[in-house]
Design a protein around this motif. Sequence first.
Motif, short mmCIF file in Angstrom:
data_model
loop_
_atom_site.label_atom_id
_atom_site.label_comp_id
_atom_site.label_asym_id
_atom_site.label_seq_id
_atom_site.Cartn_x
_atom_site.Cartn_y
_atom_site.Cartn_z
N PRO A 90 -15.41 -22.48 -40.66
CA PRO A 90 -15.06 -21.88 -41.96
C PRO A 90 -13.90 -22.60 -42.65
CG PRO A 90 -15.45 -20.18 -40.32
CD PRO A 90 -15.46 -21.48 -39.58
N ARG A 91 -12.90 -23.02 -41.88
CA ARG A 91 -11.74 -23.66 -42.52
C ARG A 91 -12.14 -24.97 -43.19
NH1 ARG A 91 -6.00 -25.03 -39.42
NH2 ARG A 91 -4.84 -25.77 -41.25
N PHE A 92 -13.01 -25.73 -42.56
CA PHE A 92 -13.50 -26.98 -43.14
C PHE A 92 -14.25 -26.70 -44.43
CE2 PHE A 92 -16.55 -30.34 -43.84
CZ PHE A 92 -15.87 -31.50 -43.50
N ARG A 93 -15.17 -25.74 -44.37
CA ARG A 93 -15.98 -25.43 -45.56
C ARG A 93 -15.10 -24.90 -46.69
NH1 ARG A 93 -19.60 -23.17 -41.64
NH2 ARG A 93 -19.05 -21.07 -42.35
N GLN A 94 -14.08 -24.16 -46.34
CA GLN A 94 -13.19 -23.63 -47.38
C GLN A 94 -12.43 -24.76 -48.08
OE1 GLN A 94 -9.71 -21.45 -46.00
NE2 GLN A 94 -9.99 -19.95 -47.65
N ILE A 95 -11.92 -25.71 -47.30
CA ILE A 95 -11.16 -26.82 -47.88
C ILE A 95 -12.07 -27.67 -48.76
CG2 ILE A 95 -9.90 -28.95 -47.38
CD1 ILE A 95 -8.95 -27.54 -44.76
N VAL A 96 -13.25 -28.01 -48.25
CA VAL A 96 -14.19 -28.82 -49.02
C VAL A 96 -14.64 -28.10 -50.28
CG1 VAL A 96 -16.49 -29.86 -49.00
CG2 VAL A 96 -14.96 -30.20 -47.06
N GLY A 97 -14.83 -26.77 -50.15
CA GLY A 97 -15.30 -25.98 -51.29
C GLY A 97 -14.31 -25.90 -52.43
N ARG A 98 -13.05 -26.17 -52.15
CA ARG A 98 -12.02 -26.09 -53.20
C ARG A 98 -12.01 -27.33 -54.10
NH1 ARG A 98 -8.26 -23.70 -49.18
NH2 ARG A 98 -7.25 -25.74 -48.99
N ASP B 99 -6.80 -36.98 -53.71
CA ASP B 99 -7.85 -37.87 -54.21
C ASP B 99 -9.22 -37.45 -53.69
OD1 ASP B 99 -9.36 -39.92 -55.21
OD2 ASP B 99 -8.26 -41.54 -54.24
N PRO B 100 -9.72 -36.32 -54.18
CA PRO B 100 -11.02 -35.85 -53.67
C PRO B 100 -12.18 -36.78 -54.01
CG PRO B 100 -10.30 -34.53 -55.56
CD PRO B 100 -9.14 -35.39 -55.16
N ALA B 101 -12.13 -37.45 -55.15
CA ALA B 101 -13.24 -38.30 -55.58
C ALA B 101 -13.48 -39.43 -54.59
CB ALA B 101 -12.98 -38.86 -56.97
N PRO C 291 -8.02 -34.92 -29.38
CA PRO C 291 -8.08 -34.19 -30.66
C PRO C 291 -6.79 -33.42 -30.92
CG PRO C 291 -9.18 -32.92 -28.98
CD PRO C 291 -8.66 -34.15 -28.29
N ASP C 292 -6.49 -33.26 -32.20
CA ASP C 292 -5.38 -32.43 -32.64
C ASP C 292 -5.88 -31.76 -33.93
OD1 ASP C 292 -3.11 -31.38 -33.91
OD2 ASP C 292 -1.79 -32.93 -33.08
N ASP C 293 -6.51 -30.59 -33.78
CA ASP C 293 -7.19 -29.98 -34.91
C ASP C 293 -6.24 -29.61 -36.03
OD1 ASP C 293 -9.31 -30.25 -33.21
OD2 ASP C 293 -9.97 -28.16 -33.31
N GLU C 294 -5.04 -29.19 -35.70
CA GLU C 294 -4.10 -28.81 -36.75
C GLU C 294 -3.70 -30.04 -37.57
OE1 GLU C 294 -2.45 -26.51 -39.35
OE2 GLU C 294 -3.58 -25.74 -37.63
N LEU C 295 -3.48 -31.16 -36.89
CA LEU C 295 -3.18 -32.40 -37.60
C LEU C 295 -4.35 -32.79 -38.50
CD1 LEU C 295 -1.39 -34.90 -38.13
CD2 LEU C 295 -2.48 -35.97 -36.13
N PHE C 296 -5.56 -32.66 -37.97
CA PHE C 296 -6.73 -32.99 -38.78
C PHE C 296 -6.76 -32.15 -40.05
CE2 PHE C 296 -10.98 -31.54 -40.04
CZ PHE C 296 -11.50 -32.74 -40.51
N TYR C 297 -6.64 -30.85 -39.92
CA TYR C 297 -6.77 -29.99 -41.10
C TYR C 297 -5.61 -30.19 -42.08
CZ TYR C 297 -10.88 -27.38 -39.60
OH TYR C 297 -12.17 -27.01 -39.26
N HIS C 298 -4.43 -30.31 -41.56
CA HIS C 298 -3.26 -30.54 -42.43
C HIS C 298 -3.44 -31.82 -43.24
CE1 HIS C 298 0.94 -30.63 -43.74
NE2 HIS C 298 0.95 -31.91 -43.38
N SER C 299 -3.88 -32.87 -42.56
CA SER C 299 -4.04 -34.16 -43.22
C SER C 299 -5.22 -34.15 -44.18
CB SER C 299 -4.21 -35.26 -42.18
OG SER C 299 -3.09 -35.31 -41.30
N MET C 300 -6.30 -33.50 -43.77
CA MET C 300 -7.46 -33.39 -44.65
C MET C 300 -7.10 -32.70 -45.96
SD MET C 300 -10.98 -31.30 -43.91
CE MET C 300 -12.29 -31.17 -45.12
N GLU C 301 -6.36 -31.61 -45.87
CA GLU C 301 -5.96 -30.90 -47.08
C GLU C 301 -5.13 -31.79 -47.98
OE1 GLU C 301 -5.45 -26.39 -47.00
OE2 GLU C 301 -4.56 -27.02 -45.08
N ALA C 302 -4.21 -32.56 -47.40
CA ALA C 302 -3.37 -33.46 -48.19
C ALA C 302 -4.21 -34.52 -48.89
CB ALA C 302 -2.31 -34.11 -47.30
N VAL C 303 -5.17 -35.07 -48.17
CA VAL C 303 -6.03 -36.12 -48.73
C VAL C 303 -6.85 -35.58 -49.90
CG1 VAL C 303 -8.03 -37.60 -48.26
CG2 VAL C 303 -6.17 -37.45 -46.60
N LEU C 304 -7.50 -34.46 -49.69
CA LEU C 304 -8.39 -33.93 -50.73
C LEU C 304 -7.63 -33.35 -51.91
CD1 LEU C 304 -11.28 -32.42 -48.59
CD2 LEU C 304 -11.15 -34.63 -49.75
N ALA C 305 -6.40 -32.93 -51.69
CA ALA C 305 -5.58 -32.49 -52.82
C ALA C 305 -5.18 -33.68 -53.68
CB ALA C 305 -4.33 -31.77 -52.31
#
Length: 252
Positions: A243-251, A222-224, A206-220
């Motif tokens: 909390p960080r996951f829920r915050q990103i998804v909630g945006r 093409d969230p649909a 696992p690399d949690d920072e890579l996951f979150y950084h990439s997730m934010e880029a993806v959802l910014a």
Amino acid sequence: MNDRPMHTVPGLFDRLTAIYADGTRAIDEGRLHDAVALFTEGIQLDDQFHFQYVTLYAQRAFAKQRLGDNMGAIPDYGRAIEMEPPINQAQYLVQRGMCFAAIGGHEEHAINDFGRSIAIAPHNPGPYHLRGKLFASELGRYEEAIADFDQLLAMQPVAEGYQLRGYAKLNLGFPHDAIPDLLEANRLEPDTYTDYLLAWAGAVAPDDELFYHSMEAVLAADPATYKNYFLDNDDFSRFRNQPRFRQIVGRV
């Protein structure tokens, strides 16, 4: 004595030459139906006619393929492969393989054509790319895909080659090996799907920072398309109560 029409009908050679030139011009101008009609006329007059080693069948096949008539292009490429020299055969095998891949259900025919092309012209990167993509994306033959992308990337840096080699490595359970390929793919050609693969790699590495950084880029970007993947994919389940996951998804 050769009894082909071109050698027995006065003026036919000049007529065939003009038909070939008109058909080629029609392709260049995007008049593909006209091109098919012209090359068909030429084939009916003398189907053995070549212009600088290129047959009427090859040109008609190309026009049909451009029109999306892959089923019609396949037999024409077959005749061209029978009639033309090996260097041309190598290209037509690639084109026919693309037709087989496009119509679906004929992936093994495509794989065979790409392999035959490689046997004739092993230093051409194209068939390695196309065969590797089929192995990875359609057939789940990831080891073979990686071997083809190794060959491709040794010849030229192709973003999709790095992306799909990373994808194959992920599916084989090698996320740490996948990450450099995916980062290089994004360096060459930024792409939302590559970011999603990086999120997946980060989740399982696992690399949690890579996951979150990439997730934010993806959802910014093409969230649909991607939001439900993050909510449903089991590989992301350990993040969902964070909390960080829920915050990103909630945006989004």
